[in-house]
Design an enzyme around this catalytic site. Structure first.
Site, PDB file in Angstrom:
ATOM      1  N   LYS A 136       0.837  -1.201   0.000  1.00  0.00           N
ATOM      2  CA  LYS A 136       0.000   0.000   0.000  1.00  0.00           C
ATOM      3  C   LYS A 136       0.873   1.253   0.000  1.00  0.00           C
ATOM      4  O   LYS A 136       1.957   1.270   0.616  1.00  0.00           O
ATOM      5  CB  LYS A 136      -0.900  -0.058   1.238  1.00  0.00           C
ATOM      6  CG  LYS A 136      -1.979   0.992   1.342  1.00  0.00           C
ATOM      7  CD  LYS A 136      -2.837   0.692   2.574  1.00  0.00           C
ATOM      8  CE  LYS A 136      -3.906   1.736   2.836  1.00  0.00           C
ATOM      9  NZ  LYS A 136      -4.719   1.392   4.034  1.00  0.00           N
ATOM     10  N   SER A 217      -9.525   1.378   3.552  1.00  0.00           N
ATOM     11  CA  SER A 217      -8.754   2.197   2.630  1.00  0.00           C
ATOM     12  C   SER A 217      -7.779   1.388   1.781  1.00  0.00           C
ATOM     13  O   SER A 217      -7.230   1.890   0.806  1.00  0.00           O
ATOM     14  CB  SER A 217      -7.974   3.258   3.418  1.00  0.00           C
ATOM     15  OG  SER A 217      -7.013   2.662   4.282  1.00  0.00           O
ATOM     16  N   SER A 241      -9.826  -1.323   7.441  1.00  0.00           N
ATOM     17  CA  SER A 241      -9.170  -1.068   6.165  1.00  0.00           C
ATOM     18  C   SER A 241      -8.393  -2.248   5.600  1.00  0.00           C
ATOM     19  O   SER A 241      -7.906  -2.175   4.472  1.00  0.00           O
ATOM     20  CB  SER A 241      -8.251   0.148   6.269  1.00  0.00           C
ATOM     21  OG  SER A 241      -9.013   1.317   6.458  1.00  0.00           O
TER      22      SER A 241
END
Length: 580
Positions: A136, A217, A241
């Site tokens: 990420k 996210s 997330s």
């Protein structure tokens, strides 16, 4: 845009036809031919998790687990350069639609070549040797890639070093293939009415049903894993997330106990809840990734931890287990959606068939006192973010962004690109806090939050003599485990009639990762829920312009309120509206 991931030209394909057009033979044929020489690499329990026969000619990397890929490379049927090249080709092919990857690593092929040379000389670093991984875009990488949390504000900044997680992945032989897209600033900038968008990466799309929420996210990490753009991915979670995008993309995603995986070098929201976690297509890959990512700190560092999480993966783990079902989260009032709940209930039946006893339980009512639990959670995150983002920014070079005030000003200055769709209300609320983590307001909110979450889970476990608790994916059930700092795993079950991925979230007490992985593996091996995405449906229309930029550049910092005590309009874990 209908059709499968094996073809973007609107030609419908069956899920298992996805290996066509140059990706190699079918998975059935791939698993039906001969393997040579993987024993040395796959010691420590992994050997038993690899099929005894794998392809030695024209192997497909599609759907292969990490042990299977290692077996192919060990046999000489596949190299890391070949594997990395094939993933890069898939990213080039599918990312213009899915927007799962912000950027690829320009050195990926050179790194893969180095690892191939090490393999040829007999130097094997472990089960990730030569395996391409996406991380990420809030995990620092000290290389030619950016680390920005999806924001333009940090483009060009230079991190001091790799994050601990990335460092451990590299040391274990992983090829850091690139950076995954995410909800900008890990969904902690403003009241976004959607998940998965960043100014750098655009809108992430769910590869199963293009109009379905990929959740956030870590949306890019989950979509990339689901679409076979890499072997495995890393996401991060503060609340939901990891487990929410995993659930909405039919992945296994593990949010570890806070303290099991280092936070160093990860752009923070709040250290009291932040953690990185693996997002993968299978439980075995999740356990392997956790073995590498494990980097305990604080109280967790004083505990005796497993040396190998794959050793807990065996059939029969659920026989005799007592599983709590918190029915609250199966209702619409707490985020449960009827079609997803129907699939989750199928998962409950699977657990019963595997010998588990299901017991209704109650981990506490987060809507009590006008949703005080969620209000307190937001207060905690706001206070910590203001302090901890400044600490992170202070470590960067080649940037003038040093404080939250600077980030707010940047967004105003670059309103047309950063705030076309939504504002920075959360940034503003964090800025309005005292920035003092000894503030009585912060301390009271944190104490109340922990009391609710930890006592709620622990009392439910003790009261029912439970091993774990389950709830449906894409519900509000991510929050108690997130606030408590307890582990939570997303377990795929299947697709709804419309093609939405669905499953179960399972959580338990402190450092219960071995039990959760074991239960998830038992379910996975019983039903084999993984199917390849087919890009069903159509891409949603672009969200409306929020018209924030129509105001003067200094108009109240483009946010309706700078209060630090406002109630969150959205559930922090899913982004879905909270009842008013």
């Amino acid at each position: 845009m209908p059709g499968g991931l094996g073809n973007l030209e609107n030609r419908a394909m069956k899920p298992r036809d996805i290996t066509a057009n140059g990706d190699g033979v079918s998975r059935r044929k791939f698993l039906g031919t001969t393997l040579v020489g993987s024993a040395a690499l796959l010691a420590g329990g992994l050997n038993s998790l690899v099929p005894r026969s794998l392809s030695a000619a024209a192997p497909s990397f599609i759907e292969a687990t990490i042990p299977e890929l290692q077996a192919l490379m060990s046999s000489g049927a596949l190299t890391s350069v070949q594997l990395t090249t094939r993933y890069l080709h898939r990213i080039a092919r599918f990312n213009p639609l899915l927007h799962a990857v912000i950027e690829t690593n320009p050195d990926a092929l050179a790194i893969a070549a180095t690892l191939d040379a090490e393999r040829q000389s007999g130097q094997l670093r472990g089960p990730l040797h030569g395996i391409p991984i996406l991380v990420k875009d809030n995990l620092a990488t000290a290389d030619k890639m950016q680390t920005t949390a999806g924001s333009l504000a940090l483009v060009g900044s230079i991190v001091p070093s790799d994050s601990v997680v990335v460092n451990r992945l590299r040391a274990a032989g992983a090829v850091i293939l690139g950076k995954a897209n995410l909800s900008e600033w890990a969904n902690f900038r403003g009241n976004a009415p959607f998940n998965g968008w960043s100014a750098r990466g655009g809108f992430t799309r769910d590869p199963y049903l293009l109009s379905f929420d990929p959740c956030g996210s870590s949306s890019g990490s989950a979509v990339a894993a689901a679409a076979n753009l890499c072997a495995a991915t890393v996401g991060t979670e503060t609340d939901g997330s990891v487990v929410c995008p995993s659930g909405n993309n039919l992945n296994v995603g593990l949010k570890p106990t806070v303290g099991l995986v280092s936070q160093d070098g990860i752009i923070p929201i709040a250290h009291s809840q932040d953690t990185a976690g693996p997002i993968c297509r299978s439980v075995i890959d999740t356990a392997i990734m956790l073995n590498v990512m494990k980097s305990p700190f604080g109280d967790v560092a004083t505990r005796s931890l497993p040396s190998d999480y794959t050793s807990f993966l065996h059939r029969g783990a659920l026989k005799g287990a007592r599983i709590g079902v918190d029915r609250r989260y199966f209702t619409a009032a707490f985020g449960g959606e009827s079609d997803l709940v129907a699939v989750a209930k199928q998962g409950l039946e699977v657990m019963k068939s595997l010998g588990a006893t299901l017991i209704n339980t109650d981990t506490g009512d987060p809507s009590a006192n006008n949703f005080k639990f969620y209000n307190d959670e937001l207060t905690v995150l706001l206070f910590e973010f203001k302090v901890q983002i400044a600490d992170y920014l202070s470590s960067l070079k080649n940037t003038s962004e040093r404080t939250l005030t600077d980030l707010i000003a940047f967004n105003i200055e670059h309103c047309s690109t950063e705030m076309r769709y939504f504002g920075q209300e959360i940034f503003q609320m964090a800025e309005a806090t005292s920035g003092n983590l000894r503030d009585p307001v912060y301390l009271a909110a944190r104490a109340a939050n922990l009391d609710f979450a930890r006592n709620g889970i622990n009392l439910a476990l003790d009261r029912g003599d439970l091993d774990a608790i389950v709830a449906p994916t894409y519900s509000f059930a991510s929050s108690p485990a997130a606030v408590a700092g307890f582990p939570d795993i997303s377990i795929p079950i299947g697709l709804t009639p419309r093609g939405k991925p669905a499953g179960l979230w399972m959580y338990s007490g402190y450092l219960a990762e071995p039990k959760l992985l074991a239960f998830a593996f038992d379910i996975e091996q019983a039903i084999h829920p993984r199917t390849q995405p087919e890009l069903l449906g159509t891409i949603p229309a672009e969200p409306p312009n929020a018209h924030l930029c129509d105001q003067p550049a200094n108009a109240a910092a483009l946010a309706p309120s700078a209060s630090s005590t406002a109630r969150p309009p959205y559930h922090l874990g899913t982004g879905k509206p909270l009842p008013q």
